[in-house]
Design a protein around this motif. Structure first.
Motif, PDB file in Angstrom:
ATOM      1  N   MET A   1       0.840  -1.182   0.000  1.00 21.60           N
ATOM      2  CA  MET A   1       0.000   0.000   0.000  1.00 21.60           C
ATOM      3  C   MET A   1       0.881   1.240   0.000  1.00 21.60           C
ATOM      4  N   LEU A   2       0.453   2.220  -0.755  1.00 22.64           N
ATOM      5  CA  LEU A   2       1.176   3.490  -0.799  1.00 22.64           C
ATOM      6  C   LEU A   2       0.499   4.512   0.108  1.00 22.64           C
ATOM      7  N   PHE A   3       1.311   5.289   0.797  1.00 19.82           N
ATOM      8  CA  PHE A   3       0.811   6.338   1.685  1.00 19.82           C
ATOM      9  C   PHE A   3       1.599   7.613   1.444  1.00 19.82           C
ATOM     10  N   HIS A   4       0.877   8.716   1.368  1.00 17.69           N
ATOM     11  CA  HIS A   4       1.463  10.058   1.328  1.00 17.69           C
ATOM     12  C   HIS A   4       1.513  10.520   2.779  1.00 17.69           C
ATOM     13  N   VAL A   5       2.706  10.864   3.253  1.00 18.54           N
ATOM     14  CA  VAL A   5       2.878  11.251   4.656  1.00 18.54           C
ATOM     15  C   VAL A   5       3.581  12.604   4.712  1.00 18.54           C
ATOM     16  N   THR A   6       2.987  13.536   5.433  1.00 17.14           N
ATOM     17  CA  THR A   6       3.614  14.826   5.689  1.00 17.14           C
ATOM     18  C   THR A   6       4.043  14.846   7.148  1.00 17.14           C
ATOM     19  N   MET A   7       5.318  15.163   7.370  1.00 18.38           N
ATOM     20  CA  MET A   7       5.860  15.224   8.728  1.00 18.38           C
ATOM     21  C   MET A   7       6.440  16.610   8.968  1.00 18.38           C
ATOM     22  N   THR A   8       5.958  17.257  10.010  1.00 14.15           N
ATOM     23  CA  THR A   8       6.489  18.553  10.424  1.00 14.15           C
ATOM     24  C   THR A   8       7.126  18.367  11.793  1.00 14.15           C
ATOM     25  N   VAL A   9       8.400  18.727  11.892  1.00 11.41           N
ATOM     26  CA  VAL A   9       9.154  18.532  13.136  1.00 11.41           C
ATOM     27  C   VAL A   9       9.126  19.826  13.943  1.00 11.41           C
ATOM     28  N   ARG A  10       8.860  19.694  15.244  1.00 11.65           N
ATOM     29  CA  ARG A  10       8.829  20.830  16.153  1.00 11.65           C
ATOM     30  C   ARG A  10       9.651  20.484  17.403  1.00 11.65           C
ATOM     31  N   LEU A  11      10.961  20.661  17.279  1.00 12.73           N
ATOM     32  CA  LEU A  11      11.824  20.414  18.435  1.00 12.73           C
ATOM     33  C   LEU A  11      11.653  21.530  19.454  1.00 12.73           C
ATOM     34  N   PRO A  12      11.691  21.199  20.731  1.00 14.22           N
ATOM     35  CA  PRO A  12      11.587  22.241  21.754  1.00 14.22           C
ATOM     36  C   PRO A  12      12.747  23.231  21.651  1.00 14.22           C
ATOM     37  N   ALA A  13      12.457  24.492  21.828  1.00  9.67           N
ATOM     38  CA  ALA A  13      13.486  25.533  21.734  1.00  9.67           C
ATOM     39  C   ALA A  13      14.578  25.341  22.774  1.00  9.67           C
ATOM     40  N   ASP A  14      14.238  24.715  23.901  1.00 13.04           N
ATOM     41  CA  ASP A  14      15.221  24.532  24.968  1.00 13.04           C
ATOM     42  C   ASP A  14      15.939  23.182  24.901  1.00 13.04           C
ATOM     43  N   VAL A  53       7.650  15.763   2.831  1.00 15.13           N
ATOM     44  CA  VAL A  53       6.559  15.014   2.210  1.00 15.13           C
ATOM     45  C   VAL A  53       7.180  13.722   1.721  1.00 15.13           C
ATOM     46  N   SER A  54       6.577  12.614   2.093  1.00 11.78           N
ATOM     47  CA  SER A  54       7.144  11.309   1.781  1.00 11.78           C
ATOM     48  C   SER A  54       6.089  10.370   1.219  1.00 11.78           C
ATOM     49  N   ILE A  55       6.567   9.374   0.482  1.00 10.28           N
ATOM     50  CA  ILE A  55       5.720   8.277   0.019  1.00 10.28           C
ATOM     51  C   ILE A  55       6.286   7.001   0.625  1.00 10.28           C
ATOM     52  N   PHE A  56       5.438   6.282   1.339  1.00  7.55           N
ATOM     53  CA  PHE A  56       5.807   5.000   1.923  1.00  7.55           C
ATOM     54  C   PHE A  56       5.103   3.886   1.166  1.00  7.55           C
ATOM     55  N   ASP A  57       5.788   2.776   0.985  1.00  7.18           N
ATOM     56  CA  ASP A  57       5.237   1.587   0.340  1.00  7.18           C
ATOM     57  C   ASP A  57       5.344   0.451   1.345  1.00  7.18           C
ATOM     58  N   VAL A  58       4.239   0.197   2.041  1.00  3.70           N
ATOM     59  CA  VAL A  58       4.231  -0.776   3.132  1.00  3.70           C
ATOM     60  C   VAL A  58       3.054  -1.729   2.965  1.00  3.70           C
ATOM     61  N   ALA A  59       3.059  -2.783   3.751  1.00  3.71           N
ATOM     62  CA  ALA A  59       2.023  -3.812   3.635  1.00  3.71           C
ATOM     63  C   ALA A  59       0.641  -3.303   4.047  1.00  3.71           C
ATOM     64  N   ASP A  60       0.601  -2.489   5.109  1.00  5.31           N
ATOM     65  CA  ASP A  60      -0.696  -2.067   5.627  1.00  5.31           C
ATOM     66  C   ASP A  60      -0.530  -0.898   6.597  1.00  5.31           C
ATOM     67  N   ASN A  61      -1.659  -0.450   7.144  1.00  2.73           N
ATOM     68  CA  ASN A  61      -1.667   0.668   8.099  1.00  2.73           C
ATOM     69  C   ASN A  61      -0.790   0.374   9.313  1.00  2.73           C
ATOM     70  N   ALA A  62      -0.837  -0.855   9.786  1.00  2.00           N
ATOM     71  CA  ALA A  62      -0.083  -1.217  10.987  1.00  2.00           C
ATOM     72  C   ALA A  62       1.421  -1.090  10.754  1.00  2.00           C
ATOM     73  N   GLU A  63       1.901  -1.521   9.575  1.00  2.00           N
ATOM     74  CA  GLU A  63       3.332  -1.394   9.301  1.00  2.00           C
ATOM     75  C   GLU A  63       3.748   0.075   9.234  1.00  2.00           C
ATOM     76  N   LEU A  64       2.927   0.897   8.595  1.00  2.00           N
ATOM     77  CA  LEU A  64       3.234   2.327   8.543  1.00  2.00           C
ATOM     78  C   LEU A  64       3.272   2.910   9.949  1.00  2.00           C
ATOM     79  N   HIS A  65       2.294   2.566  10.761  1.00  2.00           N
ATOM     80  CA  HIS A  65       2.245   3.056  12.141  1.00  2.00           C
ATOM     81  C   HIS A  65       3.518   2.664  12.897  1.00  2.00           C
ATOM     82  N   ASP A  66       3.936   1.419  12.755  1.00  2.00           N
ATOM     83  CA  ASP A  66       5.134   0.956  13.450  1.00  2.00           C
ATOM     84  C   ASP A  66       6.379   1.714  12.990  1.00  2.00           C
TER      85      ASP A  66
END
Length: 96
Positions: A1-14, A53-66
């Motif tokens: 399964m293909l998934f479009h994933v957007t990840m925004t990183v917000r590291l703490p300023a401190d 912005v990424s594209i993942f190719d994984v077996a299912d929702n659970a694999e993407l979650h992991d």
């Protein structure tokens, strides 16, 4: 399964710079391994943001979650996931 994933990183300023550098190095290594293995198919930087912005190719929702929850930067990410499927009007034979 293909998934479009957007990840925004917000590291703490401190966050200490050495801790941030360690997280980023571990993240980069894992992302590279997942790309080489074909699970993390595409990875693009969002210009002007600490995001991708990424594209993942994984077996299912659970694999993407992991995969996502196993990323070192996961606790500091806002993530949006969109499942993808082939469009009937696509002129390509595959998803490459």
């Amino acid at each position: 399964m293909l998934f479009h994933v957007t990840m925004t990183v917000r590291l703490p300023a401190d966050m200490p710079p050495d801790a941030a550098a360690d997280l980023k190095a571990r993240e980069k290594a894992i992302a590279a391994d997942l790309q080489r293995g074909g699970k993390w198919r595409h990875l693009w930087r969002v210009a002007g943001a600490y995001a991708n912005v990424s594209i993942f190719d994984v077996a299912d929702n659970a694999e993407l979650h992991d995969i996502l929850t196993g990323l070192p930067l996961f606790p500091y990410m806002d993530i949006a996931v969109t499942p993808l499927c082939r469009h009937p009007s696509s002129v390509r034979d595959g998803d490459a």
